[in-house]
Design a protein around this motif. Structure first.
Motif, PDB file in Angstrom:
ATOM      1  N   GLU A   1       0.841  -1.192   0.000  1.00  0.00           N
ATOM      2  CA  GLU A   1       0.000   0.000   0.000  1.00  0.00           C
ATOM      3  C   GLU A   1       0.879   1.246   0.000  1.00  0.00           C
ATOM      4  O   GLU A   1       1.797   1.366   0.813  1.00  0.00           O
ATOM      5  CB  GLU A   1      -0.899   0.023   1.236  1.00  0.00           C
ATOM      6  N   MET A   2       0.586   2.167  -0.908  1.00  0.00           N
ATOM      7  CA  MET A   2       1.295   3.433  -0.988  1.00  0.00           C
ATOM      8  C   MET A   2       0.276   4.554  -1.147  1.00  0.00           C
ATOM      9  O   MET A   2      -0.846   4.320  -1.634  1.00  0.00           O
ATOM     10  CB  MET A   2       2.251   3.446  -2.194  1.00  0.00           C
ATOM     11  N   THR A   3       0.657   5.760  -0.768  1.00  0.00           N
ATOM     12  CA  THR A   3      -0.173   6.926  -1.035  1.00  0.00           C
ATOM     13  C   THR A   3       0.721   8.026  -1.594  1.00  0.00           C
ATOM     14  O   THR A   3       1.892   8.140  -1.223  1.00  0.00           O
ATOM     15  CB  THR A   3      -0.883   7.454   0.220  1.00  0.00           C
ATOM     16  N   ARG A   4       0.169   8.840  -2.480  1.00  0.00           N
ATOM     17  CA  ARG A   4       0.892   9.989  -3.039  1.00  0.00           C
ATOM     18  C   ARG A   4      -0.076  11.159  -3.104  1.00  0.00           C
ATOM     19  O   ARG A   4      -1.208  11.015  -3.575  1.00  0.00           O
ATOM     20  CB  ARG A   4       1.428   9.653  -4.442  1.00  0.00           C
ATOM     21  N   LYS A   5       0.358  12.291  -2.600  1.00  0.00           N
ATOM     22  CA  LYS A   5      -0.516  13.452  -2.490  1.00  0.00           C
ATOM     23  C   LYS A   5      -1.065  13.876  -3.847  1.00  0.00           C
ATOM     24  O   LYS A   5      -0.318  13.974  -4.817  1.00  0.00           O
ATOM     25  CB  LYS A   5       0.252  14.614  -1.863  1.00  0.00           C
ATOM     26  N   LYS A   6      -2.368  14.129  -3.882  1.00  0.00           N
ATOM     27  CA  LYS A   6      -3.004  14.569  -5.123  1.00  0.00           C
ATOM     28  C   LYS A   6      -2.832  16.075  -5.284  1.00  0.00           C
ATOM     29  O   LYS A   6      -3.162  16.844  -4.394  1.00  0.00           O
ATOM     30  CB  LYS A   6      -4.492  14.230  -5.117  1.00  0.00           C
ATOM     31  N   MET A   7      -2.304  16.484  -6.421  1.00  0.00           N
ATOM     32  CA  MET A   7      -2.145  17.905  -6.722  1.00  0.00           C
ATOM     33  C   MET A   7      -2.628  18.181  -8.138  1.00  0.00           C
ATOM     34  O   MET A   7      -3.725  18.642  -8.348  1.00  0.00           O
ATOM     35  CB  MET A   7      -0.679  18.315  -6.528  1.00  0.00           C
ATOM     36  N   ARG A   8      -1.780  17.868  -9.119  1.00  0.00           N
ATOM     37  CA  ARG A   8      -2.180  18.053 -10.515  1.00  0.00           C
ATOM     38  C   ARG A   8      -2.833  16.783 -11.051  1.00  0.00           C
ATOM     39  O   ARG A   8      -2.675  15.697 -10.504  1.00  0.00           O
ATOM     40  CB  ARG A   8      -0.969  18.423 -11.363  1.00  0.00           C
TER      41      ARG A   8
END
Length: 383
Positions: free
Chosen positions: A366-373
């Protein structure tokens, strides 16, 4: 068009597509339209017909012109917000009350208060910078984050930048007091300059920066000379009219390759990358790989190679949100820990906040990456 060679990776940097407005990081004086307690959020209209989501967890330090004492948001309130995430296919843009100003060494923003130090610095350097930051006079409900690029920087330079950022913040708040709702109060630097700044601040080795756009070249040259003079020599203007730059770098082919679901690994294994509505799914397959060692050692090698390519693809495609990776199952706990540590080391270089959570009971990472563009596929209207 601007092309960047970063540690052997070719990237294309260009302004937002003509005719399309980029909202990310713009600052507005919006108006609260509706409070939704069950969502712990408020809907803020930043201009007629454009409503954004604001978390109620930020209302304690949200700036309200001419009404600085009250903390609870109500419909009709004017509130200062910054766009923190672009709209996606089915979701409105998100805004934050943590309006921020970024410098070379630090970031000043609205918040609960206090000084934060980059965790990438050594303990000794963190203590030095914390002592310097503690001596700064922070206004009420203001936070300061000192970046990795502040390593070994003299106190005088840090004080000078802090004073400049504080002055910019004061000017913005004064501007908010004098404007009506739906006013845009600040437009950030173009995306290509922001990316150059992020890469320079992260001490990334830049081999070359080339552009065939004279306006982009002029702005990039000025930006680097002012903020990152040691990087300015990497910049050059491409002027060969017989061979356009997009053909020189095969950008159309590279873009087409980047959008494919199937990605081959050098070992013969491959990845299957799929974007769903809820999350990004990545499946690791052994494919044509035929190792001479034990199956478990073979799986270990494929997974480690896949980990490096997955992190690269995530950045190339600008994938974000929840990311689930189905690696080839490994029996040894030591191998699983090695894989997680490898992923954490690889994602640490990503300017976008990325976290490797854990491996589930079903052997899914499980990974998460901040949503921006928006992800690349949406930007080119593939999905």
């Amino acid at each position: 068009m601007c092309v960047l060679e970063e540690q052997g990776v070719i990237r294309e940097l260009r302004a937002h597509p003509e005719g399309k407005e980029e909202l990310l990081d713009t600052v507005w004086l919006g108006q609260v339209q509706k409070i939704q307690p069950f969502m712990n959020g408020a809907f803020v209209e930043i201009r007629k017909g454009l409503t954004c989501f604001l978390s109620l967890s930020e209302q304690d330090f949200a700036y309200r012109p001419q009404d600085h004492g009250r903390r609870e948001l109500k419909p009709g309130d004017a509130v200062l917000v910054q766009v923190s995430r672009e709209a996606s296919r089915r979701k409105n843009p998100c805004v934050t009350a943590r309006v921020s100003f970024s410098g070379k060494y630090m970031v000043l923003s609205r918040g609960k208060g206090g000084v934060g130090i980059s965790k990438k610095l050594t303990k000794r350097e963190r203590e030095r910078l914390r002592a310097i930051g503690a001596a700064f006079e922070l206004p009420d409900r203001t936070e300061l984050v000192i970046r990795t690029s502040a390593r070994d920087v003299e106190e005088a330079a840090l004080r000078k930048e802090f004073a400049a950022l504080q002055r910019q913040m004061e000017e913005l708040l004064h501007l908010a007091d004098t404007r009506t709702v739906y006013s845009r109060l600040r437009t950030p630097e173009p995306f290509y300059l922001q990316m150059l700044g992020e890469l320079s601040a992260s001490h990334t080795a830049l081999e070359s920066i080339r552009t065939d756009d004279t306006e982009v070249y002029g702005r990039a040259e000025q930006y680097l000379e002012e903020k990152w003079p040691e990087k300015a020599s990497c910049l050059s203007l491409y002027e060969d009219s017989l061979l356009p730059m997009y053909k020189l770098y095969r950008l159309e082919a590279v873009l087409e390759e980047t959008l494919k679901e199937k990605v081959w690994l050098k070992s013969g294994g491959f990845l299957m990358i799929q974007q769903t509505e809820a999350f990004v799914s990545v499946d690791v397959n052994s494919g044509k790989f035929s190792g001479k060692k034990s199956p478990q050692e073979t799986y270990r090698k494929i997974n480690l190679e896949a980990a490096a390519e997955i992190v690269r693809q995530i950045r190339l495609r600008n994938l974000s949100g929840m990311i689930l990776v189905d690696f080839i199952n490994m029996e040894e706990e030591e191998n699983r820990e090695e894989l997680l540590e490898t992923l954490r080391c690889l994602t640490a270089a990503d300017p976008v906040q990325t976290e490797v959570i854990d491996i589930t009971a079903l052997n899914i990472v499980e990974m998460t990456r901040k949503k921006m563009r928006k992800p690349l596929a949406e930007q080119v209207k593939v999905v």
